[in-house]
Design an enzyme around this catalytic site. Structure first.
Site, mmCIF file in Angstrom:
data_model
loop_
_atom_site.group_PDB
_atom_site.id
_atom_site.type_symbol
_atom_site.label_atom_id
_atom_site.label_comp_id
_atom_site.label_asym_id
_atom_site.label_seq_id
_atom_site.Cartn_x
_atom_site.Cartn_y
_atom_site.Cartn_z
ATOM 1 C CB SER A 127 -2.629 30.129 -2.835
ATOM 2 O OG SER A 127 -3.183 28.917 -2.377
ATOM 3 C CE1 TYR A 183 -6.061 31.018 -6.912
ATOM 4 C CE2 TYR A 183 -5.410 29.165 -5.534
ATOM 5 C CZ TYR A 183 -5.747 30.495 -5.663
ATOM 6 O OH TYR A 183 -5.763 31.311 -4.558
HETATM 7 P P1 NDP Z 1 -12.255 37.827 -4.009
HETATM 8 O O1 NDP Z 1 -12.845 36.970 -5.074
HETATM 9 O O2 NDP Z 1 -13.054 38.082 -2.772
HETATM 10 O O3 NDP Z 1 -11.814 39.237 -4.653
HETATM 11 C C1 NDP Z 1 -11.008 39.262 -5.796
HETATM 12 C C2 NDP Z 1 -10.668 40.683 -6.158
HETATM 13 O O4 NDP Z 1 -9.810 40.669 -7.310
HETATM 14 C C3 NDP Z 1 -11.886 41.509 -6.555
HETATM 15 O O5 NDP Z 1 -11.738 42.826 -6.071
HETATM 16 C C4 NDP Z 1 -11.854 41.504 -8.087
HETATM 17 O O6 NDP Z 1 -12.451 42.648 -8.692
HETATM 18 C C5 NDP Z 1 -10.352 41.512 -8.311
HETATM 19 N N1 NDP Z 1 -10.014 40.992 -9.640
HETATM 20 C C6 NDP Z 1 -10.252 39.751 -10.129
HETATM 21 N N2 NDP Z 1 -9.823 39.661 -11.404
HETATM 22 C C7 NDP Z 1 -9.301 40.876 -11.730
HETATM 23 C C8 NDP Z 1 -8.729 41.423 -12.903
HETATM 24 N N3 NDP Z 1 -8.559 40.704 -14.023
HETATM 25 N N4 NDP Z 1 -8.329 42.724 -12.887
HETATM 26 C C9 NDP Z 1 -8.472 43.462 -11.786
HETATM 27 N N5 NDP Z 1 -9.000 43.012 -10.623
HETATM 28 C C10 NDP Z 1 -9.430 41.725 -10.613
HETATM 29 O O7 NDP Z 1 -10.843 37.137 -3.644
HETATM 30 P P2 NDP Z 1 -10.090 36.941 -2.239
HETATM 31 O O8 NDP Z 1 -10.135 38.189 -1.476
HETATM 32 O O9 NDP Z 1 -10.535 35.700 -1.593
HETATM 33 O O10 NDP Z 1 -8.610 36.614 -2.766
HETATM 34 C C11 NDP Z 1 -7.664 37.631 -2.951
HETATM 35 C C12 NDP Z 1 -6.320 36.982 -3.257
HETATM 36 O O11 NDP Z 1 -5.975 36.076 -2.225
HETATM 37 C C13 NDP Z 1 -6.309 36.184 -4.563
HETATM 38 O O12 NDP Z 1 -5.095 36.408 -5.237
HETATM 39 C C14 NDP Z 1 -6.396 34.738 -4.096
HETATM 40 O O13 NDP Z 1 -5.774 33.874 -4.997
HETATM 41 C C15 NDP Z 1 -5.649 34.818 -2.785
HETATM 42 N N6 NDP Z 1 -5.983 33.763 -1.849
HETATM 43 C C16 NDP Z 1 -7.260 33.667 -1.321
HETATM 44 C C17 NDP Z 1 -7.562 32.662 -0.420
HETATM 45 C C18 NDP Z 1 -8.903 32.535 0.209
HETATM 46 O O14 NDP Z 1 -9.132 31.538 0.930
HETATM 47 N N7 NDP Z 1 -9.824 33.461 0.042
HETATM 48 C C19 NDP Z 1 -6.537 31.683 -0.035
HETATM 49 C C20 NDP Z 1 -5.252 31.885 -0.648
HETATM 50 C C21 NDP Z 1 -5.001 32.888 -1.512
HETATM 51 P P3 NDP Z 1 -14.072 42.793 -8.762
HETATM 52 O O15 NDP Z 1 -14.490 43.152 -7.360
HETATM 53 O O16 NDP Z 1 -14.331 43.876 -9.735
HETATM 54 O O17 NDP Z 1 -14.587 41.449 -9.192
#
Ligand code: NDP
Length: 247
Positions: free
Chosen positions: A144, A157
């Protein structure tokens, strides 16, 4: 750009929701076998599976915690047993636990670093060993811009996301001679559950920072990931591809 990943296997962590879901779907549409992982949200995983029933033969859902070394080891034993090779790893899973540093609980610091940064280390280590055997691989980590800008309330973060870039740059140099590229995609504000819970005023403030005057879509992030995962992107490594609408 038309991508073709026929015959390749991709792991997408957090691949059943948000950005990860779009990445998984883009790989499925481009012919890859996809192992989409998640932690605990079975409902979202089931919905994702049903929505992609046309690709049932190419889709495998696995649930485990990327920050738990034993669970990651078991997952890779499963991958080694069931798949002849692994070409692509997308470290996408991530969490936020925002609070100003003076008030931040140690648990919240640790949870974010463990999931986002240590999870990337734990997943990349066995993946790279598998890819080295075949002298080919693509590792893409979703970081990010907060990692380089810093935002109030996001010290944990930001530190985790900056760490992912540093890990990527070091690892890219270690494995360059083995045909493995290691890159980051760095999305700005993307419409997912991840930012859904932010107060409306904060979201408006964020929108004001974006020259293109809209939030991005998960599909647009997926496009960048497939671009870096493509065989033709062999000369790109140790890079961070930002997709921020111009921030
Ligand atoms: P979401 O919250 O929509 O989804 C997160 C996903 O990660 C889920 O599938 C969740 O599983 C999984 N997850 C979380 N913790 C764990 C863990 N400990 N072990 C295994 N799986 C895990 O996130 P986004 O799609 O928005 O974000 C995805 C990535 O993009 C992240 O790394 C975030 O930092 C990055 N990002 C997002 C931005 C945004 O604006 N959305 C901007 C910049 C970066 P479960 O479904 O079971 O909860």
């Amino acid at each position: 750009m038309k991508f073709d990943f026929e015959g390749q296997t991709a792991i997408v962590t957090g691949g059943t929701r948000g950005i990860g879901k779009s990445i998984s779907e883009a790989f499925l549409n481009a012919g890859a076998k996809v192992i989409a992982t998640y932690r605990s949200n079975k409902t979202a995983a089931q919905e994702f599976k049903e929505a992609n029933s046309a690709h049932a033969d190419n889709l495998d859902l696995q649930s485990f915690d990327v920050s738990n070394a034993d669970e990651v080891t078991k997952f890779f034993e499963y991958v080694d047993t069931n798949y002849p090779s692994l070409e692509i790893l997308v470290n996408n899973s991530g969490i936020r636990k925002d609070q100003v540093l003076a008030m931040m609980k140690e648990n919240d610091w640790n949870a974010v670093i463990d999931t986002n940064l240590s999870g990337t280390y734990l997943m990349s280590k066995p993946a790279v060993k598998s890819m080295m055997r075949k002298r080919y691989g693509r590792i893409i980590t979703i970081t990010s811009p907060i990692g380089r800008l810093g935002f109030p309330g996001q010290a944990n973060y930001a530190a985790s996301k900056a760490g992912q870039v540093a890990l990527t740059q070091s690892l890219s140099k270690e494995v360059a001679s083995r045909g493995i590229t290691v890159n980051c995609v760095s999305p700005g504000f993307i419409e997912t559950d991840f930012i859904e819970d932010l107060p409306e005023k904060q979201k408006e403030g964020y929108l004001g920072l974006v020259p293109l005057k809209r939030f991005g879509t998960p599909e647009e992030v997926a496009h960048c990931v497939l671009f870096l995962a493509d065989r033709g992107s062999a000369y790109i490594t140790g890079s961070v591809l930002e997709i921020t609408g111009g921030i």
